[in-house]
Design a protein around this motif. Structure first.
Motif, PDB file in Angstrom:
ATOM      1  N   ALA A   2       0.832  -1.198   0.000  1.00  0.00           N
ATOM      2  CA  ALA A   2       0.000   0.000   0.000  1.00  0.00           C
ATOM      3  C   ALA A   2       0.866   1.247   0.000  1.00  0.00           C
ATOM      4  O   ALA A   2       1.992   1.253   0.481  1.00  0.00           O
ATOM      5  CB  ALA A   2      -0.892   0.004   1.235  1.00  0.00           C
ATOM      6  N   PRO A  91      -9.809  -9.193  -0.037  1.00  0.00           N
ATOM      7  CA  PRO A  91      -9.233  -7.939   0.445  1.00  0.00           C
ATOM      8  C   PRO A  91     -10.290  -6.831   0.495  1.00  0.00           C
ATOM      9  O   PRO A  91     -11.230  -6.802  -0.310  1.00  0.00           O
ATOM     10  CB  PRO A  91      -8.156  -7.617  -0.602  1.00  0.00           C
ATOM     11  N   SER A  93     -10.078  -3.731  -0.364  1.00  0.00           N
ATOM     12  CA  SER A  93     -10.138  -2.927  -1.590  1.00  0.00           C
ATOM     13  C   SER A  93     -10.995  -3.613  -2.642  1.00  0.00           C
ATOM     14  O   SER A  93     -11.775  -2.959  -3.351  1.00  0.00           O
ATOM     15  CB  SER A  93      -8.735  -2.680  -2.137  1.00  0.00           C
ATOM     16  N   ASN A 106     -11.773  -2.818   7.317  1.00  0.00           N
ATOM     17  CA  ASN A 106     -12.031  -4.231   7.620  1.00  0.00           C
ATOM     18  C   ASN A 106     -13.009  -4.367   8.777  1.00  0.00           C
ATOM     19  O   ASN A 106     -13.258  -3.398   9.508  1.00  0.00           O
ATOM     20  CB  ASN A 106     -10.724  -4.940   7.959  1.00  0.00           C
ATOM     21  N   SER A 375      -5.108  -7.699   9.688  1.00  0.00           N
ATOM     22  CA  SER A 375      -6.394  -7.410   9.040  1.00  0.00           C
ATOM     23  C   SER A 375      -6.648  -5.920   8.869  1.00  0.00           C
ATOM     24  O   SER A 375      -7.436  -5.513   8.003  1.00  0.00           O
ATOM     25  CB  SER A 375      -7.547  -8.027   9.845  1.00  0.00           C
ATOM     26  N   THR A 377      -7.098  -2.514   7.735  1.00  0.00           N
ATOM     27  CA  THR A 377      -7.018  -1.914   6.395  1.00  0.00           C
ATOM     28  C   THR A 377      -8.031  -0.789   6.287  1.00  0.00           C
ATOM     29  O   THR A 377      -9.183  -0.940   6.679  1.00  0.00           O
ATOM     30  CB  THR A 377      -7.335  -2.947   5.294  1.00  0.00           C
ATOM     31  N   VAL A 379      -9.361   1.815   3.192  1.00  0.00           N
ATOM     32  CA  VAL A 379      -9.281   2.153   1.769  1.00  0.00           C
ATOM     33  C   VAL A 379     -10.154   3.358   1.492  1.00  0.00           C
ATOM     34  O   VAL A 379     -11.141   3.608   2.186  1.00  0.00           O
ATOM     35  CB  VAL A 379      -9.716   0.960   0.870  1.00  0.00           C
ATOM     36  N   VAL A 390      -5.400   1.647  -0.920  1.00  0.00           N
ATOM     37  CA  VAL A 390      -5.163   1.348   0.485  1.00  0.00           C
ATOM     38  C   VAL A 390      -4.377   2.501   1.096  1.00  0.00           C
ATOM     39  O   VAL A 390      -3.287   2.827   0.635  1.00  0.00           O
ATOM     40  CB  VAL A 390      -4.395   0.024   0.648  1.00  0.00           C
ATOM     41  N   PRO A 394      -0.621  -2.100   5.464  1.00  0.00           N
ATOM     42  CA  PRO A 394      -0.994  -3.320   6.175  1.00  0.00           C
ATOM     43  C   PRO A 394       0.230  -3.957   6.835  1.00  0.00           C
ATOM     44  O   PRO A 394       1.331  -3.935   6.281  1.00  0.00           O
ATOM     45  CB  PRO A 394      -1.565  -4.213   5.074  1.00  0.00           C
ATOM     46  N   GLU A 399      -2.570  -6.519   1.685  1.00  0.00           N
ATOM     47  CA  GLU A 399      -3.887  -6.703   2.297  1.00  0.00           C
ATOM     48  C   GLU A 399      -4.131  -8.165   2.651  1.00  0.00           C
ATOM     49  O   GLU A 399      -3.835  -9.063   1.870  1.00  0.00           O
ATOM     50  CB  GLU A 399      -4.990  -6.266   1.336  1.00  0.00           C
TER      51      GLU A 399
END
Length: 412
Positions: A2, A91, A93, A106, A375, A377, A379, A390, A394, A399
């Motif tokens: 990312a 993922p 994204s 997430n 986990s 994340t 976006v 992202v 991560p 991801e």
């Protein structure tokens, strides 16, 4: 990998967590009012603002990415991101782009591994309840079967955060209510599309479950996730309300629409063995919300951190990690989605207690923890772009596929 996008200097803030005698006592924003930091960031769409914050925790400085979502804007809403099945992962994204979300984070903790049960594959299914666009997807696993850090005292796996049909975000609990009725009697339904069923119960699996094996549902106990898989199990397939198949053990593969698979363990298995092919069986299920009674448009699991502006008693204040959390302000009309950065220089992260104070410092009255670590994340899609990117690093360098998340939608 990312790429972190820094917000303009005018929108950058530092959130300092204050500690005295080893006890976290408060939070303050340097150069900004507590409720105004996120609004001074980068607008992504009407009602959606992205902001980056440096946070000084007890174990060092970490970096946070925050989305401020104004639900008072009629064109803005939140929804569940998921890959179309409970027992599946993707993922964040990919989930966001597939649904047309402008941003997202997430979601719930999940059945990520099965080292204790080599003969039962991990399902990828989440721990807590889940609702998507008003449709019930699953219920919560027993407390002892949970993946993730210890729950705060007094909380359960039934805890959820979501948005009601009144367009207000709220925390609450969702309990399964259901039954299995046969000519010989009625049995309470013990689970719905869950990777773990209570000992002695019968659980229902529908098309929403996906194609993962259902054996994991009969492993462990209500208090011990690592306990062996049950040796007394049975499965019954229902189509149009009648028994059409009854294999000895839980199976695998997709479940057709209009079909329900019942899985029993111990007493539940013995009860299912009494059913004969062609026999009529009816299954009912619903999730009952405690509190306001307003139906959820979407909901997913985790655990509460703040309520009424105060941290929950007993929050962990020793273990720092990369985390994802949600804050609610203005009576649930403003939502803060927070994800810590997993880059090496920030990876010390925050304790659960520090996350609660960070949310409070940003103006949240309620706070909720989602899955963290690899986990975590966040976006977001910049104006004019067609796909999200992202925004945090991560922890694992890429991801992690997850079972669900919270999506931010505009204009639909």
């Amino acid at each position: 990998m990312a790429t972190r996008r820094k917000s303009p200097a005018r929108g950058r803030s530092v959130l300092t967590l204050l500690a005295a005698l080893g006890t976290l006592t408060g939070a303050a924003l340097a150069g900004a009012a507590p409720t105004g930091a996120a609004e001074r960031g980068t607008p992504l769409a009407p009602g959606v603002v992205y902001e980056e914050l440096d946070i000084q925790g007890a174990k060092g400085v970490t970096h946070a990415h925050v989305l401020s979502v104004d639900l008072r804007n009629a064109k803005v809403r939140l929804g569940l991101l998921y890959p179309g099945a409970v027992a599946a992962r993707a993922p964040v994204s990919q989930l966001a782009d597939a649904e047309g979300a402008v941003a997202g984070v997430n979601g719930d903790f999940f059945n990520i591994t099965e080292t204790q049960h080599p003969d039962a594959d991990a399902t990828g299914a989440s721990v807590g309840p889940a609702i998507a666009t008003g449709h019930v997807l699953k219920a919560a696993v027993p407390g002892g079967q949970r993946f993730g850090p210890a729950l705060p005292p007094g909380t359960t796996t039934e805890e959820v955060i979501g948005m009601g049909t009144d367009r207000r975000a709220r925390m609450g609990r969702l309990s399964l209510r259901g039954s299995v009725r046969t000519p010989d009697g009625t049995l309470p339904l013990g689970g719905l599309n869950q990777y773990a069923l209570p000992v002695g119960s019968v659980g229902a699996f529908t098309a929403e479950w996906g194609s993962a094996s259902r054996k994991r549902a009969t492993c462990g106990t209500d208090t011990e996730r690592a306990a062996p898989c049950s040796t007394d199990t049975f499965e019954v397939t229902l189509r149009q309300g009648r028994v059409v198949a009854a294999p000895d053990t839980p199976g695998t593969g997709p479940i057709a629409r209009g079909t329900t698979v019942l899985v029993g363990r111990e007493t539940g298995a013995q009860w299912l063995r009494k059913l004969a092919e062609g026999e009529k069986v009816s299954v009912t299920h619903r999730l009952v919300a405690a509190g306001s009674g307003v139906p959820y448009h979407f909901a997913l699991g985790g655990y509460p951190l703040l309520t009424g502006g105060q941290p929950l008693p007993g929050l962990d204040d020793t273990t720092a990690a990369v985390r994802t959390a949600v804050g609610l302000a203005d009576g649930g009309r403003r939502v803060l989605l927070l994800a810590l950065d997993g880059a090496a220089e920030y990876r010390t992260g925050l304790t659960v207690a520090e996350v609660a104070e960070a949310l409070r410092g940003l103006g949240a009255r309620e706070g909720f923890s989602l899955d963290g670590g690899g986990s975590t994340t966040l976006v977001a899609r910049a104006p004019g772009e067609t796909a999200v990117s992202v925004r945090n690093h991560p922890t694992g360098g890429a991801e992690r596929p997850v079972p669900n998340g919270i999506g931010v939608f505009v204009g639909r």
